[in-house]
Design a protein around this motif. Structure first.
Motif, PDB file in Angstrom:
ATOM      1  N   ASP A   1     -18.867  -4.501 -21.734  1.00  0.00           N
ATOM      2  CA  ASP A   1     -18.737  -3.104 -21.330  1.00  0.00           C
ATOM      3  C   ASP A   1     -18.908  -3.055 -19.818  1.00  0.00           C
ATOM      4  OD1 ASP A   1     -19.531  -3.127 -24.216  1.00  0.00           O
ATOM      5  OD2 ASP A   1     -19.315  -0.961 -23.974  1.00  0.00           O
ATOM      6  N   ILE A   2     -17.934  -2.469 -19.135  1.00  0.00           N
ATOM      7  CA  ILE A   2     -17.784  -2.686 -17.694  1.00  0.00           C
ATOM      8  C   ILE A   2     -17.691  -1.372 -16.921  1.00  0.00           C
ATOM      9  CG2 ILE A   2     -16.346  -3.830 -15.956  1.00  0.00           C
ATOM     10  CD1 ILE A   2     -15.139  -5.428 -18.425  1.00  0.00           C
TER      11      ILE A   2
ATOM     12  N   VAL B   1     -13.814  -1.632 -21.535  1.00  0.00           N
ATOM     13  CA  VAL B   1     -14.249  -2.658 -22.482  1.00  0.00           C
ATOM     14  C   VAL B   1     -13.267  -3.819 -22.412  1.00  0.00           C
ATOM     15  CG1 VAL B   1     -14.725  -3.207 -24.907  1.00  0.00           C
ATOM     16  CG2 VAL B   1     -15.320  -0.949 -23.997  1.00  0.00           C
ATOM     17  N   ALA B   2     -13.791  -5.031 -22.475  1.00  0.00           N
ATOM     18  CA  ALA B   2     -12.954  -6.230 -22.495  1.00  0.00           C
ATOM     19  C   ALA B   2     -13.578  -7.240 -23.440  1.00  0.00           C
ATOM     20  CB  ALA B   2     -12.826  -6.811 -21.090  1.00  0.00           C
ATOM     21  N   HIS B   3     -12.787  -8.233 -23.825  1.00  0.00           N
ATOM     22  CA  HIS B   3     -13.366  -9.327 -24.612  1.00  0.00           C
ATOM     23  C   HIS B   3     -12.913 -10.664 -24.041  1.00  0.00           C
ATOM     24  CE1 HIS B   3      -9.480  -9.542 -26.934  1.00  0.00           C
ATOM     25  NE2 HIS B   3      -9.803 -10.815 -26.987  1.00  0.00           N
ATOM     26  N   VAL B   4     -13.735 -11.679 -24.306  1.00  0.00           N
ATOM     27  CA  VAL B   4     -13.443 -13.013 -23.813  1.00  0.00           C
ATOM     28  C   VAL B   4     -14.049 -14.026 -24.783  1.00  0.00           C
ATOM     29  CG1 VAL B   4     -15.541 -13.142 -22.377  1.00  0.00           C
ATOM     30  CG2 VAL B   4     -13.538 -14.530 -21.794  1.00  0.00           C
ATOM     31  N   ASP B   5     -13.360 -15.147 -24.960  1.00  0.00           N
ATOM     32  CA  ASP B   5     -13.861 -16.252 -25.779  1.00  0.00           C
ATOM     33  C   ASP B   5     -14.400 -17.353 -24.860  1.00  0.00           C
ATOM     34  OD1 ASP B   5     -13.005 -14.973 -28.114  1.00  0.00           O
ATOM     35  OD2 ASP B   5     -11.013 -15.892 -27.995  1.00  0.00           O
ATOM     36  N   LEU B   6     -15.620 -17.792 -25.144  1.00  0.00           N
ATOM     37  CA  LEU B   6     -16.241 -18.855 -24.359  1.00  0.00           C
ATOM     38  C   LEU B   6     -16.513 -20.058 -25.251  1.00  0.00           C
ATOM     39  CD1 LEU B   6     -18.783 -16.771 -22.216  1.00  0.00           C
ATOM     40  CD2 LEU B   6     -16.472 -17.510 -21.605  1.00  0.00           C
ATOM     41  N   ALA B   7     -16.509 -21.248 -24.666  1.00  0.00           N
ATOM     42  CA  ALA B   7     -16.681 -22.469 -25.448  1.00  0.00           C
ATOM     43  C   ALA B   7     -18.113 -22.622 -25.959  1.00  0.00           C
ATOM     44  CB  ALA B   7     -16.289 -23.679 -24.603  1.00  0.00           C
ATOM     45  N   ARG B   8     -19.069 -22.164 -25.170  1.00  0.00           N
ATOM     46  CA  ARG B   8     -20.479 -22.360 -25.529  1.00  0.00           C
ATOM     47  C   ARG B   8     -21.073 -21.064 -26.067  1.00  0.00           C
ATOM     48  NH1 ARG B   8     -25.192 -24.660 -21.391  1.00  0.00           N
ATOM     49  NH2 ARG B   8     -26.996 -24.015 -22.644  1.00  0.00           N
ATOM     50  N   ASP B   9     -22.037 -21.219 -26.963  1.00  0.00           N
ATOM     51  CA  ASP B   9     -22.696 -20.065 -27.581  1.00  0.00           C
ATOM     52  C   ASP B   9     -23.862 -19.609 -26.704  1.00  0.00           C
ATOM     53  OD1 ASP B   9     -23.553 -18.111 -29.245  1.00  0.00           O
ATOM     54  OD2 ASP B   9     -24.092 -19.418 -30.920  1.00  0.00           O
ATOM     55  N   TRP B  10     -23.511 -18.855 -25.652  1.00  0.00           N
ATOM     56  CA  TRP B  10     -24.534 -18.330 -24.751  1.00  0.00           C
ATOM     57  C   TRP B  10     -25.164 -17.082 -25.362  1.00  0.00           C
ATOM     58  CZ3 TRP B  10     -25.281 -21.125 -20.308  1.00  0.00           C
ATOM     59  CH2 TRP B  10     -24.223 -21.941 -19.864  1.00  0.00           C
TER      60      TRP B  10
END
Length: 250
Positions: free
Chosen positions: A7-8, A61-70
């Motif tokens: 949320d931006i 609102v935006a979404h992003v996929d990251l490799a690590r589970d932060w």
């Protein structure tokens, strides 16, 4: 890959808009660079609304996929740290884990915009680039009455940019309210989705009503003309804010 919802909030003044563009700085690119600085990943961020150059947001609102589970808090705080260091006028208000099927754009069920007009003789100092300065007195009640002709499902060809890429000019406008608080006139618009420049086109037309140059009947006639040339004018981007996006269960 874990998916995160962001949320931006941003001041759109120095940006060429939300969407990444070659040769221009955008809000999307600023956040993507912060993500790269944080975790080394080159990602493509998807936003709920492609705001134009100069348009602001308090609820993008935006979404992003990251490799690590932060942890979500780590994502928020790290991105804000890198955005601040880069001198960006962007803040991640909330980061949260989202289900894999969540899509910031296509899962949205409603979008809400605010347009701010400062209606006074003196020019803007503190609110320069944050509102539209209109020195001629405006009748907010007449503007609200005329706005109701636009509420509902219509062909909004008159009120969309000639560069609009939407497949159809048909949209359902759920709300278009005009109110005044002192010298500030606020126009609030809600719909599942909007056409390119639709809100600014409607505001530009309602401003003509507020000045007494147009009537509610003129607004209705402009809508029914289904002709961009019938639009009374385009309000500048500085007064427009994306304030909220609705999703199922929120």
């Amino acid at each position: 890959m874990p998916r995160y919802r962001l949320d931006i909030e941003y001041d759109g003044t120095p940006y060429a808009g939300w969407q990444r563009q070659a040769g221009h700085h955008s809000v999307q690119a600023a956040i993507e660079q912060a993500i790269k600085s944080f975790c080394g990943e080159e990602v493509s961020l998807r936003g709920a609304g492609r705001t134009d150059a100069g348009v602001h947001a308090t609820g993008q609102v935006a979404h992003v996929d990251l490799a690590r589970d932060w942890s979500a808090d780590k994502v928020r705080d790290a991105l804000n740290a890198y955005l601040t260091m880069a001198g960006e006028r962007v803040a991640i208000l909330v980061a949260s884990r989202a289900v894999e099927s969540f899509d910031a754009r296509f899962s949205a069920r409603g979008r809400h915009y605010l347009y701010r007009i400062v209606n006074r003789r003196a020019p803007l100092a503190l609110e320069k680039n944050k509102a539209w300065w209109v020195p001629k007195p405006l009748d907010a009640e007449a503007m609200h009455e005329a706005a109701q002709a636009l509420v509902g499902r219509h062909d909004f060809t008159t009120f969309r940019s000639s560069h609009c890429q939407a497949n159809s000019p048909l949209r359902t406008l759920d709300r278009l309210d005009v109110g005044r608080s002192g010298e500030v006139v606020e126009i609030r618009a809600s719909a599942r989705s909007f056409l390119h420049n639709q809100v600014r086109s409607m505001v530009g037309t309602l401003k003509r009503v507020g000045e007494g140059a147009w009537t509610a009947a003129d607004v209705k006639a402009a809508l029914e003309a289904r002709d961009r040339a019938a639009c009374a004018g385009l309000a500048p981007p500085q007064g427009l804010y994306l304030v909220a996006v609705d999703y199922a269960g929120t």
